[in-house]
Motif scaffolding. Structure first.
Motif, mmCIF file in Angstrom:
data_model
loop_
_atom_site.group_PDB
_atom_site.id
_atom_site.type_symbol
_atom_site.label_atom_id
_atom_site.label_comp_id
_atom_site.label_asym_id
_atom_site.label_seq_id
_atom_site.Cartn_x
_atom_site.Cartn_y
_atom_site.Cartn_z
ATOM 1 N N ILE A 1 2.258 1.653 -3.469
ATOM 2 C CA ILE A 1 1.234 2.174 -4.384
ATOM 3 C C ILE A 1 1.072 3.679 -4.195
ATOM 4 N N GLN B 1 0.826 -1.207 0.000
ATOM 5 C CA GLN B 1 0.000 0.000 0.000
ATOM 6 C C GLN B 1 0.859 1.255 0.000
ATOM 7 N N TYR C 1 3.882 5.479 -5.874
ATOM 8 C CA TYR C 1 3.695 5.502 -7.319
ATOM 9 C C TYR C 1 2.642 6.538 -7.709
ATOM 10 N N GLU C 2 1.561 6.640 -6.916
ATOM 11 C CA GLU C 2 0.516 7.621 -7.209
ATOM 12 C C GLU C 2 1.054 9.044 -7.093
#
Length: 293
Positions: A41, A38, A44-45
Motif C-alpha cells: 500500500i 502494508q 502504491y501511495e
C-alpha cells in the motif's frame, strides 16, 4: 472435554501445547502477510504521489505554453489588423531589408557576438596566464546575456552579479514573457534556488557533501555558523532539512537543553508558514548560540 478452540480433546497438555503453537504460527504468518500488504500500500501511495506531482508539473507547463501562444496570437492579430496598404508594405520592407537583431554566422547559425567569444573563452580556460584571453570568460558571459535564450540569460546575469539577485530586478533585466517558466525549469534542474525574494545559483553537490559530513562531528558553534551560511542560499524546504539535521546532532550528543528543541520546532513551523524571514532566523540563531555555548 472441549478446548478453548471449540474442539473435543482428551485434555492432554501436549495436545493443548501443540494446538497453541499451531495457532501461534498461523497468527505470525497472518501478521507477516499483513506487513507485506502494508508495504505494498505504501508503494502504491508513493507511486500515486509521483503521478500527481508529474500531473501538476505538466499542468504548470501547459499554462505557460497557453500564455505564450495567446501572446503570439495577439501579436499576429495586431499585425494583420492593419488595413493600410502603405503600412503593410512598410512592414514587409522592414522585415526583408533590416538586419536581424542578432547577427549570425552563415554556417553554424551562432550569433556573431557569441561566436567572437568562444575561441578566447576556450583559450582562457586552457591557459589563464595568457593576458590576451584574460577577459575571455567575462566576454562570453556578456555575449550569452545578450544573445542567449531566457534560461541562459538568467544564469549569465546571476554569474555577472556574483551568483545572486532580486527576483523582480532579474525579471526586468531579462525582459522575456517566459521568464517565470524559465525560473521554474532552472529550479527543477537544481541550477538555481529561490530564497524569499532572492534568486541564487545552486550549491554544488561537492559543497553539500562537505556540509553533510560535518553534522555529526563539528562543534556546536560551527554547526550554528553552518546554519547561518546555508540560510542565505537554501530554499525553505532545504533549510528545514538542515535545521532537522542540526536538531538530530545535538540530540545525539545528549545535551540537556529541552527549551532549545521547543524553539527548533517552532522555528520549523514558522518557516513552513512563511512567518519567519531569513533575518528573523539570524536572530534565532543568536539565541540558540547563547543557550548552547
Amino acid at each position: 472435554m472441549v478446548n478453548p478452540f471449540g474442539e473435543k480433546t482428551s485434555g492432554s497438555k501436549y495436545e493443548w501445547m501443540a494446538k497453541y503453537e499451531s495457532e501461534k504460527n498461523r497468527a505470525e504468518a497472518l501478521q507477516s502477510r499483513l506487513g507485506e500488504f502494508q508495504q505494498l500500500i505504501q508503494q502504491y501511495e508513493e507511486a500515486l504521489n509521483q503521478l500527481l506531482k508529474a500531473k501538476e508539473d505538466l499542468e504548470t507547463d501547459n499554462g505557460y505554453l497557453r500564455n505564450m501562444i495567446a501572446e503570439r496570437d495577439e501579436t499576429i492579430e495586431q499585425l494583420q489588423g492593419s488595413n493600410s496598404p502603405v503600412k503593410s508594405s512598410s512592414v514587409v520592407t522592414s522585415v526583408s531589408t533590416s538586419p536581424a537583431p542578432q547577427q549570425v554566422t552563415p554556417s553554424e547559425g551562432i550569433p556573431i557576438e557569441l561566436a567572437n567569444t568562444i575561441i578566447p573563452m576556450m583559450c582562457h580556460f586552457f591557459n589563464q596566464e595568457d593576458e590576451r584571453f584574460t577577459d575571455g570568460y567575462r566576454d562570453f558571459v556578456e555575449a550569452v546575456i545578450q544573445t542567449g535564450d531566457t534560461e541562459m540569460k538568467i544564469i549569465g546575469l546571476l554569474i555577472k552579479h556574483g551568483g545572486s539577485g532580486p527576483y523582480e530586478k532579474l525579471q526586468q533585466s531579462v525582459g522575456s514573457s517566459d521568464f517565470e517558466y524559465a525560473i521554474d525549469q532552472l529550479v527543477r534542474k537544481r541550477l538555481i534556488k529561490r530564497v524569499g525574494n532572492l534568486v541564487n545559483l545552486g550549491i554544488s553537490s561537492e559543497d553539500a557533501e562537505i556540509e553533510e559530513s560535518k553534522w555529526r562531528t563539528a562543534p556546536i558553534p560551527e554547526l550554528i555558523d553552518m546554519l547561518g551560511k546555508l540560510s542565505t542560499s537554501l530554499s525553505d524546504a532545504e533549510l528545514i532539512e538542515a535545521i532537522e539535521k542540526f536538531r538530530d546532532s545535538i540530540q545525539n550528543r545528549e545535551i540537556p537543553a529541552t527549551t532549545i528543541f521547543f524553539s527548533i520546532r517552532k522555528t520549523i513551523e514558522g518557516i513552513k508558514k512563511g512567518s519567519i524571514s531569513r533575518k528573523d532566523f539570524g536572530e534565532i540563531l543568536k539565541e540558540w548560540r547563547t543557550k548552547l555555548t
